[in-house]
Design a protein around this motif. Structure first.
Motif, mmCIF file in Angstrom:
data_model
loop_
_atom_site.group_PDB
_atom_site.id
_atom_site.type_symbol
_atom_site.label_atom_id
_atom_site.label_comp_id
_atom_site.label_asym_id
_atom_site.label_seq_id
_atom_site.Cartn_x
_atom_site.Cartn_y
_atom_site.Cartn_z
ATOM 1 N N SER A 1 -5.145 13.594 -4.829
ATOM 2 C CA SER A 1 -4.488 13.145 -3.786
ATOM 3 C C SER A 1 -2.775 13.062 -4.081
ATOM 4 O O SER A 1 -2.208 13.686 -3.087
ATOM 5 N N GLU B 1 -9.313 -0.667 -1.150
ATOM 6 C CA GLU B 1 -9.331 -0.766 -2.603
ATOM 7 C C GLU B 1 -10.392 -1.504 -2.914
ATOM 8 O O GLU B 1 -11.098 -1.394 -3.937
ATOM 9 N N LEU C 1 -4.972 10.463 5.703
ATOM 10 C CA LEU C 1 -5.748 9.820 4.363
ATOM 11 C C LEU C 1 -7.128 9.907 4.698
ATOM 12 O O LEU C 1 -8.204 9.910 3.720
ATOM 13 N N ASP D 1 3.971 5.472 5.906
ATOM 14 C CA ASP D 1 3.135 4.589 6.796
ATOM 15 C C ASP D 1 4.134 3.956 7.591
ATOM 16 O O ASP D 1 5.373 4.783 7.909
ATOM 17 N N LEU E 1 1.234 4.532 -2.562
ATOM 18 C CA LEU E 1 1.167 5.919 -2.378
ATOM 19 C C LEU E 1 2.497 6.364 -2.898
ATOM 20 O O LEU E 1 2.528 7.593 -3.301
ATOM 21 N N VAL F 1 0.730 8.854 5.788
ATOM 22 C CA VAL F 1 -0.358 8.200 6.417
ATOM 23 C C VAL F 1 -0.270 8.453 7.893
ATOM 24 O O VAL F 1 0.779 7.994 8.528
ATOM 25 N N HIS G 1 -6.897 9.612 -0.444
ATOM 26 C CA HIS G 1 -6.012 8.171 -1.282
ATOM 27 C C HIS G 1 -5.997 8.331 -2.645
ATOM 28 O O HIS G 1 -7.087 8.399 -3.241
ATOM 29 N N THR G 2 -4.788 8.000 -3.160
ATOM 30 C CA THR G 2 -4.669 8.372 -4.734
ATOM 31 C C THR G 2 -5.426 7.227 -5.418
ATOM 32 O O THR G 2 -5.985 7.432 -6.562
ATOM 33 N N SER H 1 -1.766 2.792 -8.978
ATOM 34 C CA SER H 1 -2.630 1.981 -8.316
ATOM 35 C C SER H 1 -2.691 0.580 -8.897
ATOM 36 O O SER H 1 -3.087 -0.646 -8.424
ATOM 37 N N THR I 1 -4.881 -1.966 3.973
ATOM 38 C CA THR I 1 -5.487 -1.022 2.699
ATOM 39 C C THR I 1 -6.318 -1.796 1.714
ATOM 40 O O THR I 1 -7.013 -1.057 1.220
ATOM 41 N N SER J 1 0.826 -1.134 -0.051
ATOM 42 C CA SER J 1 -0.222 0.015 0.000
ATOM 43 C C SER J 1 0.878 1.316 -0.066
ATOM 44 O O SER J 1 0.662 2.245 -0.762
#
Length: 429
Positions: free
Chosen positions: A374, A288, A147, A99, A22, A122, A167-168, A419, A284, A18
């Motif tokens: 994002s 999704e 986020l 993160d 990002l 994050v 979030h992207t 993504s 995450t 995840s």
């Protein structure tokens, strides 16, 4: 005045899939503003694809749980010390920890002490447990990129700079998803080990080897119970690497040799969108899956010691991102003692046979509320931190009201979509 030695060098550290997503999106946004940008640190395949020179294997940092971390602690500490030394010597214009709070906040604190501005991308879940960590966050980083919408206000109440960037994935994943097109993209009919007749159940055990080892046997037993009730069900899975795919295949053969499982490497979004319902490990990936409008159930189980400590500290009643964003249970969570094959099979049976219209409608509403630029918002916040720190730099050129600009939503993922996990269809175990 502080002089900036390497104005085009950016350091980033991500520790799981995840974060890789990002990080790659942020790197693309940085390159749009700074064509001379170079990147060092630790990242996964998506960040490497964007030009990251990764000094360690990202998977070595993908560990969760107290006992699990202790087993890998010497290696993690060695990597951490090397990363700190490398970043301090390289003197990048900024360090961005993505993160991985226990690892990155320590790195950020050491790097910041050497005059390098730091951003934590994050927010750690300080509002959920261990609220006292806010002091550590304040010392470690100049700004937090959040986020979740409510996090920005929480940090500001605690006198900490924070920017909500969303979030992207919410921007890149289309609001409307075609299951048929997803199945065609991964050629499910030909790649499925078992003929696809009626139901397709996705199984997402996680992206960490330790978590997979713990969760996959539970999912296999769940699948066996589902298969008994719904014989026309096939099971598909996706993991980010061939190495993990081999591990999943071997473990599945060990615990469920009587059941077929088709394992894809990459193609994450299409595997999820191809499924009638998904059973997944909390993380995450839940966000999704929600954005892809696929009904799902969340499961997670840790060691008894980790669970005991967490329960004493947790302040929230829900755990998965969709439920946290909604502020209530949109999807069912099966945590610790509730994470049993029997309970999971009962829920998956319902999700497979019903149309789940209300759940999908809620997914769409949450998705629409999250759509924003994002990557650009995160990039904008990073550059503001840089310019606050290096106050002798010229002002940033205007980016034409990024916050009010319309996000670009495509019906198909772009070639450099951070993504997108769509690797070659033949990359399948």
């Amino acid at each position: 005045m502080i002089s900036q030695e390497n104005p085009h060098l950016y350091a980033l550290v991500a520790g799981e899939t995840s974060g890789d997503t990002l990080g790659s999106g942020l790197m693309m946004a940085i390159k749009r503003r700074d064509p001379l940008a170079q990147f060092i640190g630790i990242g996964g395949p998506k960040m490497v694809h964007q030009g990251m020179f990764s000094s360690a294997n990202m998977e070595d940092l993908s560990v969760m749980g107290i006992t699990e971390v202790l087993l890998k602690l010497p290696k993690i500490l060695k990597i951490r010390n090397r990363v700190i030394k490398t970043i301090i010597e390289a003197k990048p214009c900024v360090f961005i920890g993505i993160d991985l709070p226990d690892f990155n906040l320590y790195v950020e604190q050491k790097v910041k002490a050497q005059g390098i501005p730091t951003v934590h991308y994050v927010s750690p879940s300080v509002w959920a447990w261990r609220e006292g960590r806010i002091e550590k966050i304040r010392k470690a980083c100049d700004e937090v990129l959040a986020l979740l919408p409510f996090e920005e206000e929480w940090y500001r109440k605690h006198d900490m700079a924070c920017t909500y960037v969303g979030h992207t994935l919410a921007n890149y994943i289309p609001v409307n998803i075609s299951m048929q097109q997803a199945r065609e993209r991964i050629d499910l009919i030909h790649h499925s080990v078992e003929p696809v007749k009626r139901y397709v159940m996705g199984i997402l055990p996680g992206s960490r080897r330790g978590v997979i080892s713990k969760m996959l046997p539970i999912y296999a037993q769940t699948a066996r119970k589902v298969k008994k009730k719904l014989p026309e069900t096939v099971f598909i899975c996706t993991v980010p690497s061939l190495e993990l795919a081999t591990a999943v295949k071997d473990l599945w053969l060990e615990v469920a040799p009587d059941l077929s499982l088709t394992v894809f490497v990459g193609n994450c979004q299409d595997v999820i969108a191809s499924s009638n319902a998904v059973l997944l490990t909390c993380g995450t990936i839940a966000l999704e899956t929600m954005l892809l409008k696929t009904p799902f159930a969340v499961a997670y189980k840790v060691s008894p010691l980790t669970a005991l400590i967490a329960r004493r500290l947790l302040k929230v009643k829900v755990y998965s991102l969709p439920n946290l964003i909604a502020g209530r249970k949109v999807v069912k969570e099966f945590i610790q003692e509730d994470c049993t094959p029997q309970l999971l099979a009962e829920e998956m049976h319902k999700l497979l046979i019903f149309d789940n219209i209300l759940m999908k409608k809620e997914f769409e509403e949450i998705h629409r509320s999250m759509i924003c630029n994002s990557d650009e918002l995160a990039c904008d916040a990073v550059f503001k931190v840089i310019h606050r720190h290096y106050d002798d730099l010229p002002p940033l050129e205007s980016d034409a009201n990024i916050e009010n600009s319309e996000p670009v939503i495509t019906s198909e993922p772009e070639e450099e979509n951070p993504s997108s996990d769509n690797t070659d269809k033949d990359n399948q175990a």
